[in-house]
Design an enzyme around this catalytic site. Structure first.
Site, PDB file in Angstrom:
ATOM      1  N   SER A  32       0.799  -1.221   0.000  1.00  0.00           N
ATOM      2  CA  SER A  32       0.000   0.000   0.000  1.00  0.00           C
ATOM      3  C   SER A  32       0.837   1.280   0.000  1.00  0.00           C
ATOM      4  O   SER A  32       0.434   2.273  -0.611  1.00  0.00           O
ATOM      5  CB  SER A  32      -0.963  -0.006   1.189  1.00  0.00           C
ATOM      6  OG  SER A  32      -1.960  -0.992   1.012  1.00  0.00           O
ATOM      7  N   LYS A  80     -10.600  -6.258   9.848  1.00  0.00           N
ATOM      8  CA  LYS A  80     -11.623  -5.571   9.057  1.00  0.00           C
ATOM      9  C   LYS A  80     -13.007  -5.611   9.715  1.00  0.00           C
ATOM     10  O   LYS A  80     -13.824  -4.714   9.462  1.00  0.00           O
ATOM     11  CB  LYS A  80     -11.697  -6.173   7.654  1.00  0.00           C
ATOM     12  CG  LYS A  80     -10.501  -5.846   6.775  1.00  0.00           C
ATOM     13  CD  LYS A  80     -10.712  -6.343   5.351  1.00  0.00           C
ATOM     14  CE  LYS A  80      -9.558  -5.959   4.453  1.00  0.00           C
ATOM     15  NZ  LYS A  80      -9.794  -6.341   3.042  1.00  0.00           N
ATOM     16  N   GLU A  92     -22.926   2.794   4.629  1.00  0.00           N
ATOM     17  CA  GLU A  92     -23.937   1.754   4.505  1.00  0.00           C
ATOM     18  C   GLU A  92     -23.412   0.515   3.790  1.00  0.00           C
ATOM     19  O   GLU A  92     -23.691  -0.620   4.180  1.00  0.00           O
ATOM     20  CB  GLU A  92     -25.162   2.292   3.770  1.00  0.00           C
ATOM     21  CG  GLU A  92     -26.301   1.296   3.628  1.00  0.00           C
ATOM     22  CD  GLU A  92     -26.839   0.785   4.951  1.00  0.00           C
ATOM     23  OE1 GLU A  92     -27.411  -0.320   4.972  1.00  0.00           O
ATOM     24  OE2 GLU A  92     -26.679   1.484   5.982  1.00  0.00           O
ATOM     25  N   ALA A 141     -16.529 -18.615   0.287  1.00  0.00           N
ATOM     26  CA  ALA A 141     -17.564 -17.841   0.971  1.00  0.00           C
ATOM     27  C   ALA A 141     -17.033 -17.239   2.270  1.00  0.00           C
ATOM     28  O   ALA A 141     -17.716 -17.209   3.287  1.00  0.00           O
ATOM     29  CB  ALA A 141     -18.775 -18.726   1.249  1.00  0.00           C
ATOM     30  N   ALA A 144     -13.952 -12.003   2.110  1.00  0.00           N
ATOM     31  CA  ALA A 144     -13.817 -11.322   0.817  1.00  0.00           C
ATOM     32  C   ALA A 144     -15.022 -11.601  -0.069  1.00  0.00           C
ATOM     33  O   ALA A 144     -15.449 -10.749  -0.852  1.00  0.00           O
ATOM     34  CB  ALA A 144     -12.540 -11.777   0.118  1.00  0.00           C
TER      35      ALA A 144
END
Length: 476
Positions: A32, A80, A92, A141, A144
């Protein structure tokens, strides 16, 4: 390139007007900073992006960052979800996805966003992939996958199959997202039932970590025939550049796309949220090339592109001598392997065959070169797949020349199959026609453009050497 690693309270050892950063564990190899420091430099902002290795007390770290005036933060694994407990507001989309990867400073604390979904969608658009009306197969699933499922419905996918080893996890995502969008477009499947997916061509998105580590083996579904359904295969993993999943997609005729572009665009969106700016397209492309160089360890390789007669081979050999680098000429390699000249290959096997051989050679070279100068054939960048590979191999220099200069250099020459049997005005007009088509392509793929019209190969060599030295200072 070594990324610096800081405890939360040690980052001010780096002098900057303002700070950005990322919280995670592990965090040492994050790319990053390449994104955000490159954008800041190019936009003239006195900002530095700092990786913070957070092992405990996430809430305290968020509070300290806010007290210290840090403008914005990215959040990566494993925080996260957990970080959502420490924010004053949540966008939202991030709330629905259930994960936050970007914190934006506001009154009394940080607001959380999820730019992963936007980043993947933006990247797919840049690759010419349309989600509107598309049929999608998702493999996996996990966390991510929630963002990917949200993105698919948000951007108009017609049908989405989520295939997972644990059916309940796939069903949970399907139920949640179908409820949010008031539809029944997402269908969960246990991995053993993948065969019920109707025949057809799909966008296939690999959302698991399989392929991230050498020896991971095949992806969720190992049946090679299944990948006939993949018109386009997208893997959220970007390193290695080609995972087992992407190899299966390509082997069965699909277009393979790794996750580096998603990393790019989610980062660009975060930077825009932090600073209230719009990052221009030219800078997005420059950042992507920087990511390619760091991700695929090709920082020191030099790739020369350009029309016939631009001096690629001559300049390449000079650079090789000056740097002590290896030198390769892709046309020479192909001629040696085929046992005939480029002109004969074109005449006997056709241009399409030659272009495919070029592509195969680039895949062979990618990831294996270090301190190497690569001179390419004039037509190599015309193929879109080759343009991406060239970016991943090294720093790309476009050697440009005027029509008149090119004509003078190639007139009477041999070994140029696309100019065979042409002379005088016919030769000049052909050069002009081909150059007009190729110039924007060369310019798009190039990190730097050097006009060789009025300078000799020694001056070109000096200009490239100076640029490489400047770049080395930038990435240290």
């Amino acid at each position: 390139m070594e990324i610096m690693n800081f405890a939360v309270d040690g980052y001010k050892d780096i002098d900057a007007g303002e700070y950005l950063g990322i919280f995670g564990n592990p965090i040492k190899h994050t790319m990053s900073p390449v994104i955000h420091d490159t954008i800041s430099r190019q936009l003239g902002k006195d900002m530095r992006y700092i990786p913070f290795h957070i092992t405990e007390n996430l809430g305290e770290a968020v509070d300290m960052a806010y007290r210290d005036g840090i403008v914005g933060l990215n959040i990566t694994v494993p925080y996260k979800q957990q970080v959502m407990e420490h924010l004053v507001d949540i966008d939202e989309a991030a709330r629905v996805i259930g994960a936050v990867n970007t914190l934006v400073r506001c009154e009394d604390g940080y607001k959380g966003y999820n730019t992963d979904m936007y980043g993947l969608a933006k990247f797919l658009v840049s690759e010419g992939v349309k989600l509107d009306g598309a049929r999608v197969i998702m493999l996996g699933a996990g966390g991510a996958a929630r963002a990917v499922a949200y993105m698919c419905l948000k951007y108009g996918a017609d049908r989405v199959y989520i295939v997972n080893r644990t059916f309940e996890n796939a069903k949970k995502i399907a139920d949640d997202m179908n409820k949010v969008f008031d539809c029944d477009k997402i269908i969960p499947l246990c991995v053993e039932d993948y065969y019920v997916i109707p025949n057809g061509r799909y966008i296939m998105i690999q959302c698991t970590s399989v392929g991230l580590h050498e020896g991971d083996g095949l992806p969720l579904i190992s049946d090679e025939a299944f990948y006939d359904k993949a018109e386009i295969g997208v893997d959220l993993i970007y390193n290695p550049a080609k995972t087992p999943f992407l190899k299966l997609v390509e082997e069965n005729g699909g277009k393979a796309i790794n996750g580096l572009g998603m990393l790019l665009h989610q980062g660009v969106k975060a930077y825009e949220l932090w600073n209230g700016v719009e990052v221009p397209d030219w800078l997005v492309k420059r950042v992507y090339r920087a990511l390619c160089r760091v991700a695929y360890d090709n920082t020191d390789n030099i790739v020369l592109i350009g029309y016939m007669g631009s001096g690629k081979s001559t300049v390449g050999r000079l650079l090789s001598l000056g740097y002590g680098y290896d030198f390769i000429d892709t046309d020479e390699i192909i001629e040696k392997r085929e046992g005939m000249s480029t002109t004969d290959i074109f005449a006997k096997k056709g241009e399409a065959y030659f272009r495919q051989v070029e592509t195969e050679l680039l895949y062979e070279l990618k990831g294996k070169l270090k301190n190497t100068v690569v001179a390419t054939g004039g037509g190599m960048p015309v193929k879109e797949e080759n343009r991406q590979l060239l970016k991943e191999i090294g720093r790309v220099f476009y050697l440009k020349a005027s029509y008149d200069t090119t004509y003078q250099r190639v007139a009477g020459g041999t070994g140029r199959p696309l100019l065979a049997n042409l002379e005088g005005n016919s030769l000049y007009n052909k050069i002009k026609e081909m150059t007009a088509v190729r110039t924007p392509i060369y310019t798009e793929v190039a990190d730097e453009v050097i006009d060789t019209t009025e300078i000799d190969e020694y001056e070109v060599h000096k200009l490239i050497a100076a640029t490489m030295s400047s770049y080395a200072e930038d990435v240290e």
